[in-house]
Write an enzyme that holds these catalytic residues in place. Structure first.
Site, short mmCIF file in Angstrom:
data_model
loop_
_atom_site.label_atom_id
_atom_site.label_comp_id
_atom_site.label_asym_id
_atom_site.label_seq_id
_atom_site.Cartn_x
_atom_site.Cartn_y
_atom_site.Cartn_z
CB VAL A 36 -0.85 0.19 1.35
CG1 VAL A 36 -1.89 1.27 1.31
CG2 VAL A 36 -1.96 -1.28 1.19
N PRO A 56 11.42 0.32 8.60
CG PRO A 56 10.85 -0.97 10.19
CD PRO A 56 9.89 -0.10 9.50
CG ASP A 132 -6.91 -0.95 4.52
OD1 ASP A 132 -7.64 -0.68 3.66
OD2 ASP A 132 -5.92 -1.57 4.55
#
Lengths: 308, 308
Positions: A36, A56, A132
């Site tokens: 995403v 990360p 979302d």
């Protein structure tokens, strides 16, 4: 006075306010490095934003990793309006990461952290989108078609994302292949015209606008995309006499006449200059008719000859 | 690692970031009452914003006047999500007018006043759009197609607004007339399915999604728009056996069979379920062929009969 209301399109609530946000040369933060996040990153870079991505390195999608590896994005440029990507290899560190940001997009799995980032952004009035989580979005993304300078966004307000994708594909199938080039052609023609007719008085400006409109309306988008230097010059030659030349006016060679005779480019059923000639009902039906006529003549002649 | 870059679509700078801004139930200010203000007002009301419009009544366009006269907009509603319009009959009064606003749109002739409003908004980090002054816009508007829950925005980033309008019209001509109804149908089918198959376990959720996708892909947008209660029930009857029924599976009457035999609905040339049957090259060409065949047979028979 209330009858006047009828004259104007009725208000139809339930829409979104779809806008083109100006993020060019402004700083934007992407939190997360998954699939995403990759989509968010592309959208921002395509819009010439100065992006910082925090995630990360153990957690990057192949697409995000490839953007980070792309030196054309990660090498600072002295020219303006160049998209850029700064990568920070760690998790979100807190308020300091929001410093100077004009937009924040998060796409991480940690719901609690997302909510805290959203809250911090809202306190600072930084537009924010938490993937979302609709209530934590100041704006949504949609399904986008891109053709150079042309962008088309399809939104169903979340009601039918799959249908939105189908509508997007249908639109992609309808657009002339080189519609982006068509828009660039119009831009070039307009700037060339300004050199030929550079008056700044109201009359000249209006005559220029009128002539541009008449020329554009004579060219289909597919034809505009084909407009090269020679055609443009021939079109511009019409300015003095206030003549608006169309595609066939500047392409009246043998091929042009043949195509014209076949009905391509003047299909009576097209209601806009942008119908695809190859899909023109007139051309298709008449091709079918000629084919059928031939078949009918040959077959009947053969059968009747046998009878006699 | 740099070879990986090739796997993903290249970044194409120069786009806008097109987003659906969430202005529902939020306060927005329109300064001005002319034709441009009327367009802004409609966009905001369609998006269920709570709009305040500030402009002297001596200076209102007929459209703005008609919105102000519309009691359905100006009577406060106790229900949420209802657009509303508060009208203030005077010029912009200063900072106090910005109190509580989440977005500000100005469309007035006074350039100096517009700039001051823009500055105040930027200090307060309120998104602002000053009509016709790009540097004073945090976002732009585009050409919009609306069909119920479906919205399509066409933007050329200001390079070809007239072409944007042509693309918009071409899209309007392509969309099935009732594509909005199609999206509503999918929404209704999905919520009815949740009643029939209400499991919240991962397996059920995935099976539901898979079944919805398979059903949707069997229906063209035009067919979905026609889906009524009876058709929906017959489609839902397929859930138990995991069968995805298409339009012709639930409309296999005499008319359905005739249409099916004529090739409507199964044109081999369509590459998506959304081609318009009436524009299908296969249908058009074969109709032409049949017409031509008949004409050929009749004409040849007549001519040969005369010869004999």
């Amino acid at each position: 006075m209330s009858t006047k209301t009828e004259e104007f399109p009725a208000i139809q609530p339930g829409a979104s306010l779809i806008i083109a946000w100006q993020i060019k040369n402004k700083r934007a933060l992407v939190v997360g490095g998954g699939a995403v996040a990759a989509g968010r990153l592309s959208a921002l870079l395509n819009a010439n934003a100065l992006v910082t991505l925090v995630a990360p390195s153990s957690n990057l999608s192949p697409e995000v990793a490839s953007r980070i590896a792309d030196v054309s994005l990660t090498t600072p440029s002295s020219e303006g309006a160049t998209p850029s990507l700064t990568y920070i290899d760690r998790v979100f560190a807190g308020e300091s990461d929001l410093e100077g940001m004009e937009m924040v997009l998060t796409a991480i799995d940690e719901i609690g952290l997302s909510s805290r980032i959203c809250e911090m952004c809202r306190t600072r009035r930084i537009p924010v989108n938490v993937a979302d989580v609709p209530p934590e979005c100041d704006f949504y993304f949609g399904s986008i078609v891109r053709r150079g300078p042309l962008q088309i966004m399809v939104s169903t307000g979340g009601k039918g994302p799959r249908i939105a994708n189908r509508v997007r594909r249908a639109i992609e199938g309808t657009l002339p292949d080189r519609v982006g080039d068509a828009i660039e052609s119009v831009g070039t023609l307009r700037s060339e015209l300004r050199k030929v007719a550079n008056g700044k008085d109201k009359a000249t400006i209006e005559r220029r606008m009128d002539w541009m409109v008449r020329v554009c309306d004579k060219w289909s988008l597919a034809e505009l995309a084909e407009m090269d230097e020679r055609m443009r010059q021939e079109v511009l030659d019409g300015w003095e006499d206030n003549v608006a030349k169309g595609y066939w006016d500047v392409n009246a060679g043998v091929l042009g006449k043949a195509a014209s005779a076949l009905g391509l480019g003047k299909c009576p059923a097209r209601d806009s200059p942008d119908g695809k000639a190859s899909r023109c009902p007139f051309v298709l039906t008449s091709s079918g008719f000629l084919l059928g006529l031939t078949a009918g003549v040959v077959a009947t002649a053969a059968v009747m000859r046998r009878w006699n």
